[in-house]
Design an enzyme around this catalytic site. Structure first.
Site, short mmCIF file in Angstrom:
data_model
loop_
_atom_site.label_atom_id
_atom_site.label_comp_id
_atom_site.label_asym_id
_atom_site.label_seq_id
_atom_site.Cartn_x
_atom_site.Cartn_y
_atom_site.Cartn_z
CG ASP A 20 21.01 -16.78 17.14
OD1 ASP A 20 20.46 -17.88 17.34
OD2 ASP A 20 20.43 -15.82 16.61
CD GLU A 33 20.51 -23.74 16.62
OE1 GLU A 33 20.10 -23.01 17.55
OE2 GLU A 33 21.04 -23.29 15.59
CG ASP A 35 14.43 -17.59 15.61
OD1 ASP A 35 14.97 -16.94 16.51
OD2 ASP A 35 15.03 -17.97 14.59
#
Length: 923
Positions: free
Chosen positions: A514, A517, A590
């Site tokens: 997770d 990015e 999300d």
């Protein structure tokens, strides 16, 4: 530090580190095109503004090479151009600064995305070039071979590259057809008075190398719609962003960002960036374009009439229908691929021949996953596991978020909450279940933490603009970020997943990446500064969109090392880039517990599939917020058909395991999950198809019905493989839904067996027990209908074949089976059968490459039931060969996922194995 600044920083970090809903999406926190200088500059360009011409054209090393020079200023440094043809209709165009003219630095070329075997074995070595005059051009254009049906053209003046059909000379795909190509070459140190810095919301980007953006137009000829360039939450068909009367003015942004509670119906870029676009039209078919560039990218889809300006040098056949697009990137080079199709599956196959085929998942990973931020402790894990069994709901994987760690240090366990993690995993494994733990790229800056100490000692962190280890903020607080662009660091990282290094891990533990990015709470746009430095003096701006890809790669490779390469890894990643399909699954991030997010999950997943990411899903129920029971049930009913099927929720939400919403809702969610488990043989066969061809599990209607214009912009329904059509229910108060059934053959309701004609829109009454799902006439779907607690208990269960006959009373389908775990399938350890029903006889054929290869894997599984939808006549017996055994047939209501009303033909216990050749003849 200034007290006001200190207060502001503490306030910001308290908000950033808090899981409270205050982190919801705020438009002003992220840049738009007008706040992004390279985008604003590029958008100001007009057709015909490019002054480049191609000169010094020749063949070198089997490729066409040329120089691009300014027609009005020959004193400037030229650009180098290379045009290369590859097998299967792939053309590659590379434009870079010419190294012989000593540019200030080498521009970044994205490594480790294009397959080495593509570059080494698929290149077509050009032997000669032809010349041709186009329109009124003074200079002759150069024509090179692509394949028997297509050729590429390099137009010298004005510079243009396009692909056309060899027979008709009709164009299919063109670059710089409108003369908007611009390449900002690197310059030396700033001259006095030059201002290269950029500022946004208090952050300063030093931009030490100045402007270096690239932009150009790409035209898709014969196109009705264009698709692709994920990731964003909006329609499947890309809407125009510029042109007369178009209010949708922001371009589509590709810039990996951690976007809390993202909005639907927005061109805003989310967690992943795949710069691959494909078009489709009824007459032309499909073509594709891929720009291998990891810097921020902005892309316009240009509406009709946008190009009213013409400088007289653009020669475009007016009779050709087309969609024009405009591509802009902050940095990098032009490394572009043209894919000629002509069918949609051809384009996807060509794209994955360059970037890689989707990984073949383990069987358990294709089943249901249960996740939450966070299951509190080992007792909570045990209770959730037991409740699934108590309520007779199957599941295969239980997930742990960051709270399982010791102070948010990855590869550790909270010794109070999870004192015996290995024993916890072994208990799950005894039931055939698995566990997934989270491992993110931010490393806590704690001198007692062995990962941080090693990374610091070895110089493995990304550096800031001053050359020091970059220090940002994420869940652990002060954090540094591993430089995953460096292969040495990726290898070191992979070693951390060994059972010896990852204390408390077992072979049944898998990984979730997770925040990759990367997410940086106090960074510009919640990410890493663009002037941070990676290995080889590469700026973060040049590699940003691929950072998560390299992290995903390193983690997947680590799991391979853990088991000496025997077992297939499972790694879920939030960030993605072209090629991520080789390393595991992704999800849409999300999302929110509302009906709009349920609806937009369909085009999001379809787009991911088109761009290689077949193993993808959306958080069932919505990550943020508390879904009402109706929404949650509908999400489970739809999610059962997602390739990746996981329920997940934020820690501030109410607990939402399927048994917490009353007996009836529990029953409905149980039934939805059981639908998935029943269909797992069919899904697994589709995953193998994706693994060998690139064709996704989830498909837009037009991929299976490329001539059906009504289907071209449909994204409220989808195909699962070539056999099943699924339509969601996206409104809480819906009493009816309208479902378009494409093609000319019939469709059979999956529950009742009721036939509906193809090429029609059916208004169907909504039932709370299911969403509309249909099987296409002419197909055979494989199922396992015995309900088990997990996939491990299904291994030896018998199969059901559901045969939907077409108007010719024929059908066919395939079944793929392997051990579900290892890489033995790569060396022939699998069963691959084709079932064909024709002239009243069902036959099973081996379609594996060699019969001898199957000796590495076998099974005694039998067919326990065969169901025919739409049978001809009233046969009374079935003759099974070999053996000449007769078995009776039955007529009665369809019983697949419930009791239906239509009478169907059923053959029970024919006594045939899936691994053998046989026939069953009705009489």
């Amino acid at each position: 530090m200034n007290p006001r600044l200190r207060f502001s920083l503490v306030l910001f970090l308290s908000l950033a580190l808090s899981p409270a809903p205050s982190l919801s999406w705020k438009e002003e926190e992220f840049r738009n095109c007008n706040q992004t200088p390279f985008c604003e500059r590029a958008r100001s360009r007009t057709p015909g503004s490019s002054r480049l011409i191609a000169s010094k054209v020749s063949l070198s090393d089997g490729s066409l090479v040329a120089s691009l020079v300014d027609r009005d200023d020959s004193s400037g440094n030229p650009l180098s151009l290379t045009l290369t043809s590859y097998q299967d209709g792939v053309l590659r165009l590379v434009v870079d600064e010419d190294p012989s003219f000593d540019p200030p630095r080498r521009r970044f070329r994205v490594p480790d995305v294009v397959l080495p075997e593509f570059e080494s074995s698929k290149k077509l070595w050009l032997q000669r070039i032809a010349e041709e005059r186009i329109g009124d051009d003074v200079e002759l254009s150069v024509v090179v071979y692509l394949n028997e049906d297509y050729e590429a053209v390099l137009r010298r003046d004005p510079f243009e590259v396009f692909v056309r059909e060899r027979s008709s000379k009709d164009r299919v795909l063109g670059l710089n057809s409108h003369g908007m190509f611009d390449f900002e070459q690197l310059r030396g140190k700033k001259e006095e008075g030059q201002e290269w810095e950029e500022r946004f919301r208090g952050n300063t980007d030093s931009r030490p190398h100045g402007p270096q953006s690239i932009s150009f137009d790409v035209s898709f000829y014969g196109a009705d719609f264009v698709y692709g360039i994920p990731e964003r939450a909006m329609s499947l068909a890309l809407r125009p962003t510029r042109g007369p009367g178009i209010e949708f003015s922001e371009p589509y942004r590709l810039f990996n960002l951690d976007v809390f509670e993202y909005l639907h119906e927005s061109p805003f870029g989310l967690y992943g960036s795949i710069p691959f676009m494909l078009s489709h039209g009824k007459g032309r078919g499909s073509v594709g374009f891929f720009w291998l560039n990891a810097a921020e990218m902005q892309i316009d889809v240009l509406g009709e009439g946008w190009d009213a300006y013409n400088d007289g040098k653009i020669v475009l056949p007016s009779s050709l229908k087309r969609i024009d697009t405009f591509w802009m990137s902050e940095a990098g080079i032009v490394d572009a691929f043209f894919f000629v199709g002509p069918g949609p599956k051809d384009v996807v196959r060509q794209y994955t021949s360059v970037t890689g085929l989707p990984a073949m998942p383990q069987f358990f990973a294709t089943a249901y996953h249960q996740c939450r931020w966070n299951y509190r402790d080992e007792q909570d894990v045990a209770e959730v596991d037991a409740k699934f069994d108590e309520h007779d709901i199957p599941y295969d994987v239980l997930w742990l978020d960051i709270e399982h760690t010791d102070g948010k240090k990855y590869f550790t366990w909270d010794k109070v909450l999870f004192p015996t993690p290995a024993e916890m995993q072994r208990k799950l494994a005894a039931e055939g279940r698995h566990m997934v733990t989270i491992v993110d790229p931010h490393i806590k800056r704690d001198d007692r933490y062995y990962i941080h100490k090693e990374a610091t000692r070895n110089g493995y962190y990304v550096k800031d603009a001053s050359g020091k280890d970059y220090n940002g903020w994420c869940w652990p607080g002060s954090s540094s970020y591993l430089d995953m662009v460096n292969p040495e660091i990726r290898s070191w990282w992979g070693d951390k997943f060994s059972l010896q290094s990852y204390s408390g891990s077992t072979p049944s533990l898998y990984i979730w990446n997770d925040m990759n990015e990367p997410s940086v709470f106090n960074g510009p746009e919640v990410s890493m500064p663009r002037d941070a430095i990676h290995c080889g003096s590469v700026e973060h701006r040049e590699v940003h969109n691929a950072y998560g890809y390299y992290f995903h790669m390193a983690t997947s490779d680590g799991l391979l090392k853990r088991g000496d390469g025997q077992d297939r890894p499972f790694v879920l990643s939030r960030a993605m880039f072209a090629g991520s399909q080789r390393y595991g699954a992704v999800w849409t991030g999300d999302n929110t517990a509302d009906w709009d997010h349920l609806r937009v999950s369909v085009p999001m997943l379809l787009t991911l599939g088109l761009t290689g990411m077949s193993f993808s899903g959306a958080d069932v129920g919505g990550y943020f917020g508390n879904p009402d029971p109706k929404l949650l049930v509908r999400w489970y009913q739809l999610g059962a058909y997602y390739p990746f099927f996981r329920g997940h929720a934020h820690q501030d939400t109410k607990r939402r395991e399927p048994w917490l919403f009353g007996e009836r809702n529990t029953e409905l969610m149980r039934e939805a999950i059981r639908v998935r488990y029943s269909l797992l043989p069919y899904f697994y066969t589709l995953f193998r198809e994706a693994n060998t061809t690139g064709v996704p599990v989830l498909r837009p209607l037009w991929m299976e019905f490329p001539s059906d214009e009504v289907a071209f912009d449909k994204d409220d329904s989808f195909m699962v493989g070539n056999s099943l059509l699924v339509h969601g229910v996206f409104n809480e108060h819906a009493k009816h839904v309208s479902v378009y059934l494409p093609g000319k053959q019939s469709w059979f309701d999956l529950r009742t067996g009721t036939p509906y004609p193809g090429g029609t829109t059916q208004k169907l009454e909504v039932s709370e027990s299911s969403i509309p799902a249909f099987q296409k006439a002419g197909t055979i779907v494989q199922r396992k209908d015995r309900f088990r607690r997990s996939t491990a208990q299904m291994v030896n269960d018998p199969y059901t074949l559901v045969i939907a006959l077409n108007s010719s009373k024929e059908a066919e389908g395939e079944l793929y089976v392997d051990d579900g775990k290892t890489f033995d399938f790569l060396s022939g350890g699998f069963i691959h059968r084709r079932f064909v029903y024709k002239e009243g006889t069902l036959s099973s054929y081996n379609v594996a490459p060699t019969a001898s290869g199957n000796a590495r894997f076998n099974t005694k599984c039998e067919i326990e039931r065969i169901i025919l939808l739409g049978p001809a006549g009233q046969p009374k017996n079935a003759l099974v060969r070999p053996g000449n055994l007769k078995t009776e047939v039955e007529y009665g209501p369809l019983q697949l996922f419930g009791t239906g009303s239509s009478n169907v033909l059923t053959i029970r216990k024919p006594g045939v194995r899936i691994s053998e050749d046989w026939t069953i003849q009705l009489s």
